[in-house]
Scaffold this motif. Structure first.
Motif, PDB file in Angstrom:
ATOM      1  N   PRO A 151       0.834  -1.217   0.000  1.00 32.83           N
ATOM      2  CA  PRO A 151       0.000   0.000   0.000  1.00 32.83           C
ATOM      3  C   PRO A 151       0.859   1.253   0.000  1.00 32.83           C
ATOM      4  O   PRO A 151       1.926   1.295   0.616  1.00 32.83           O
ATOM      5  CB  PRO A 151      -0.805  -0.133   1.308  1.00 32.83           C
ATOM      6  N   ARG A 152       0.394   2.278  -0.669  1.00 34.59           N
ATOM      7  CA  ARG A 152       1.192   3.488  -0.817  1.00 34.59           C
ATOM      8  C   ARG A 152       1.464   4.184   0.518  1.00 34.59           C
ATOM      9  O   ARG A 152       2.442   4.903   0.650  1.00 34.59           O
ATOM     10  CB  ARG A 152       0.486   4.469  -1.760  1.00 34.59           C
ATOM     11  N   THR A 153       0.604   3.979   1.486  1.00 36.54           N
ATOM     12  CA  THR A 153       0.821   4.594   2.800  1.00 36.54           C
ATOM     13  C   THR A 153       1.421   3.610   3.796  1.00 36.54           C
ATOM     14  O   THR A 153       1.454   3.878   4.991  1.00 36.54           O
ATOM     15  CB  THR A 153      -0.515   5.123   3.351  1.00 36.54           C
ATOM     16  N   SER A 154       1.918   2.480   3.322  1.00 34.79           N
ATOM     17  CA  SER A 154       2.475   1.458   4.200  1.00 34.79           C
ATOM     18  C   SER A 154       3.777   1.936   4.827  1.00 34.79           C
ATOM     19  O   SER A 154       4.662   2.451   4.149  1.00 34.79           O
ATOM     20  CB  SER A 154       2.723   0.172   3.399  1.00 34.79           C
ATOM     21  N   GLU A 155       3.897   1.739   6.134  1.00 29.04           N
ATOM     22  CA  GLU A 155       5.152   2.066   6.806  1.00 29.04           C
ATOM     23  C   GLU A 155       6.270   1.158   6.314  1.00 29.04           C
ATOM     24  O   GLU A 155       7.438   1.557   6.282  1.00 29.04           O
ATOM     25  CB  GLU A 155       4.991   1.927   8.322  1.00 29.04           C
ATOM     26  N   GLY A 156       5.927  -0.077   5.921  1.00 26.64           N
ATOM     27  CA  GLY A 156       6.931  -0.975   5.369  1.00 26.64           C
ATOM     28  C   GLY A 156       7.522  -0.444   4.079  1.00 26.64           C
ATOM     29  O   GLY A 156       8.737  -0.541   3.843  1.00 26.64           O
ATOM     30  N   LEU A 157       6.678   0.133   3.222  1.00 32.09           N
ATOM     31  CA  LEU A 157       7.176   0.713   1.975  1.00 32.09           C
ATOM     32  C   LEU A 157       8.042   1.940   2.259  1.00 32.09           C
ATOM     33  O   LEU A 157       9.081   2.138   1.624  1.00 32.09           O
ATOM     34  CB  LEU A 157       6.002   1.096   1.072  1.00 32.09           C
ATOM     35  N   TYR A 158       7.644   2.760   3.236  1.00 30.26           N
ATOM     36  CA  TYR A 158       8.478   3.899   3.618  1.00 30.26           C
ATOM     37  C   TYR A 158       9.862   3.433   4.062  1.00 30.26           C
ATOM     38  O   TYR A 158      10.884   4.027   3.709  1.00 30.26           O
ATOM     39  CB  TYR A 158       7.821   4.690   4.755  1.00 30.26           C
ATOM     40  N   LEU A 159       9.906   2.363   4.843  1.00 30.82           N
ATOM     41  CA  LEU A 159      11.188   1.845   5.332  1.00 30.82           C
ATOM     42  C   LEU A 159      12.055   1.388   4.166  1.00 30.82           C
ATOM     43  O   LEU A 159      13.250   1.715   4.100  1.00 30.82           O
ATOM     44  CB  LEU A 159      10.946   0.698   6.310  1.00 30.82           C
ATOM     45  N   LEU A 160      11.483   0.633   3.239  1.00 27.25           N
ATOM     46  CA  LEU A 160      12.251   0.182   2.080  1.00 27.25           C
ATOM     47  C   LEU A 160      12.760   1.368   1.261  1.00 27.25           C
ATOM     48  O   LEU A 160      13.898   1.371   0.782  1.00 27.25           O
ATOM     49  CB  LEU A 160      11.392  -0.723   1.204  1.00 27.25           C
TER      50      LEU A 160
END
Length: 669
Positions: free
Chosen positions: A558-567
């Protein structure tokens, strides 16, 4: 979640007129408001292939249970109605501005007994006058320059109290950058007058002060008081420097707001400078969660709607000109709408050249800094870090907690000076002591996949070698007793750093910057080494999708995923680290030194010679005996250096100085 097919209207039912549409959830709440030139075409785009929509749009369509629309007479009317409904219903899937009050101002605390000049950010304080905004570097320079002419107190309350108690001023008092009211050099009234003059100068009365100083300087010259005239001359130069930079940034009849954006795939930072009378009179900033299919013109349109729609007419905040980075598709209608709120014409333009374009670049730089600060604060939040690691583990279906993540990136320019970086994150925070650089040469530098395979092989080969050495050491007699003795010594000695193996600690997850080819190359490197307990993923820049080895389809977070922010943060840090190493290596490759052609003289010995003698000129003038004083230079090498520079016949061959091949600058003489 509702199936979009369950509430999709028949194509023939949707008009082709301009209008505004609303998506509602099962509870009847409006979750999205949009406008369209052609309602039928726009709404059909949501339902034709819901599975192919971008993640946030996909979530909105499946969260809704109905859609309705209102036909209007023109695009201008649709713009007005869209804004009215967004303001009224605050739909959660529309772009929302979040204030970013981080930009520095020069502030004077006029509410204190001894007003203080300082740099402040954040909420405004009562009794304090603000000037700016400034860039982080310029504000310090401005403050330092003005304190020479207006020596207003700039120390903290603690320093002021200590000076009052001791009867001695601080350093600024001794160097005449503070009038030292703390020790009675000036009265509180005189110090406040200095602060008033400071504020008046920053408020636009600079010419008055400069003219007054010029008259005083002329009078000092007439009286033959040249020392005072010189001091006044220096003060005039200082004030002019500040005045030229901070006072009139545009023509004095210019009233404009200048907007700039800096965006990544998920968020955008917005900055606006309010120019009144040619001077910067204010600044505001926001951070925006982007909608995937929104473009920069779309963001600009929503930005102007929200900034000016709230209170533009009541506070007279809409200027004659609005300068934006890209023109909205409906800029004419938007200008008419803003003109209606202002009661006079408003122009929306994109500056192309000149002072306004230069100021736009400054505003853009501020937006870039604001986004970096926003992301760093988000990264430092413990709750977000924990959530990011948990989301990432669940999304990738990994059986282990992600205690350590390593990210690799390859950098080069058209295949030259190929380098790679390894950055490390433990518990969601960077561990810079474990960062590593790799120089890639030979066949491995052929392309990105070969370089990635080579780097991963080298990194984990070191890990296996360290692991094997530890196992072999553990099997030696007396090993445990030695370990116990070292542990006891470590308890007593807290100053000596504990030696550690260079690559002894393996990661749980390896992230590579790239898509399917890079991921498969990294996985193949681990497989060749027999490592099967380290997981590999790749983050591709184009759509920020996550690739797994031997997978035909990526994982979409998801675009608001904290996991994506971390990556993203890990990938960007690896890219930054690789770029800095590449530039360093490229700079060295472009530098030619007179010592490079000396036979048998390597890099370390060249450095030793320069450290000993200071320059190539002194090395050339030294004798063989003197050269041996440098570390690593023996008698035979010293003779070779003397022979190289003087020639066998002692005539002295001309040797070129060290030259930077990029700029032509002479580096060593």
């Amino acid at each position: 979640m509702a199936d979009p097919a369950s509430y999709r209207p028949q194509t023939g039912e949707i008009p082709t007129n301009p209008g505004v549409y609303r998506f509602r959830d099962p509870n009847g709440r409006i979750i999205y408001v949009g406008k369209a030139k052609n309602l039928r075409a726009r709404l059909n785009s949501y339902f034709a292939n819901p599975g192919g929509l971008l993640p946030k749009t996909h979530a909105m369509v499946f969260a809704a249970s109905s859609v309705e629309w209102t036909v209007v007479g023109s695009e201008l009317e649709s713009l007005q109605l869209e804004y009215t409904w967004i303001k009224e219903f605050k739909p959660r899937f529309n772009v929302v501005l979040r204030d970013d009050k981080t930009y520095p101002y020069l502030a004077v605390t006029m509410g204190e007994k001894y007003p203080r000049v300082q740099v402040l950010r954040g909420e405004r304080r009562k009794g304090t006058r603000y000037f700016g905004p400034y860039t982080a570097g310029a504000i310090r320079e401005t403050m330092d320059t003005l304190l020479r002419v207006f020596p207003v107190r700039s120390c903290s309350a603690g320093v002021l109290k200590r000076a009052q108690a001791s009867g001695r001023p601080c350093l600024l008092g001794y160097i005449d950058k503070c009038a030292a009211p703390c020790v009675g050099r000036v009265t509180p009234e005189e110090h406040r007058a200095l602060a008033e003059d400071f504020c008046a100068f920053m408020g636009g009365e600079a010419k008055k002060f400069i003219s007054r100083l010029e008259k005083d300087m002329a009078a000092a010259v007439a009286e033959l008081d040249y020392e005072r005239a010189a001091r006044l001359r220096d003060d005039i130069i200082a004030l002019r420097k500040v005045f030229e930079r901070n006072a009139v940034v545009l023509a004095e009849d210019t009233n404009a707001d200048i907007f700039a954006l800096h965006e990544d795939e998920l968020e955008a930072a917005v900055q606006v400078f309010h120019i009144r009378g040619g001077r910067v009179r204010g600044q505001r900033g926001w951070v925006v969660d982007k909608v995937e299919d929104s473009t920069t013109p779309d963001l600009v349109e929503h930005l102007l709607q929200q900034v000016y729609g709230e209170d533009g007419e009541s506070e007279g905040r809409i200027p004659r000109e609005v300068l934006v980075p890209e023109a909205p598709s409906n800029s004419e209608d938007l200008a008419l709408w803003l003109g209606g709120l202002r009661g006079a014409r408003v122009d929306i333009r994109v500056p192309q050249r000149g002072d306004k374009a230069a100021l736009m670049s400054t505003v853009r730089e501020n937006a870039e800094q604001a986004l970096k600060l926003h992301k760093s604060r988000r990264a430092g939040d413990l709750t977000n870090r924990s959530l990011a690691l948990q989301e990432l583990q669940e999304a990738l279906d990994l059986p282990v907690a992600l205690l350590r993540i390593e990210c690799f990136d390859v950098s080069h320019v058209q295949g030259t000076n190929v380098v790679a970086s390894m950055v490390v994150v433990e518990d969601g925070l960077p561990k810079k002591s474990d960062y590593r650089k790799f120089a890639v040469t030979g066949p491995a530098a052929a392309d990105d996949t070969a370089a990635m395979h080579d780097v991963l092989t080298r990194r984990f080969r070191h890990y296996l070698q360290d692991k094997t050495a530890q196992v072999e050491a553990a099997e030696l007699p007396g090993h445990q007793a030695a370990v116990n003795a070292m542990a006891e010594a470590a308890v007593l000695d807290t100053t000596t750093p504990v030696p550690r193996a260079k690559f002894a600690y393996p990661p749980n997850l390896v992230v590579v910057d790239g898509g399917k080819p890079q991921v498969n190359a990294a996985a193949r490197a681990l497989s060749d080494l027999g490592i099967d307990d380290v997981y590999v993923v790749g983050l591709a820049k184009r759509l920020e999708e996550v690739w797994l080895p031997d997978s035909d389809f990526p994982v979409i977070l998801p675009r608001t995923s904290e996991g994506l922010y971390l990556l993203q943060r890990i990938r960007d840090e690896a890219h930054r680290f690789a770029i800095s190493f590449h530039r360093q290596k490229r700079g060295k490759a472009m530098t030619l030194s007179a010592l490079d052609s000396v036979p048998g003289l390597g890099e370390s010995k060249r450095k030793a010679l320069l450290a000993e003698f200071g320059s190539v000129k002194k090395i050339k003038a030294a004798t063989a005996t003197e050269l041996t004083a440098a570390k690593g230079i023996g008698p035979s090498l010293a003779e070779a250096i003397v022979t190289h520079f003087t020639g066998a016949d002692g005539a002295g061959d001309a040797v070129a100085p060290a030259v930077n091949m990029t700029t032509g600058e002479i580096l060593e003489t």
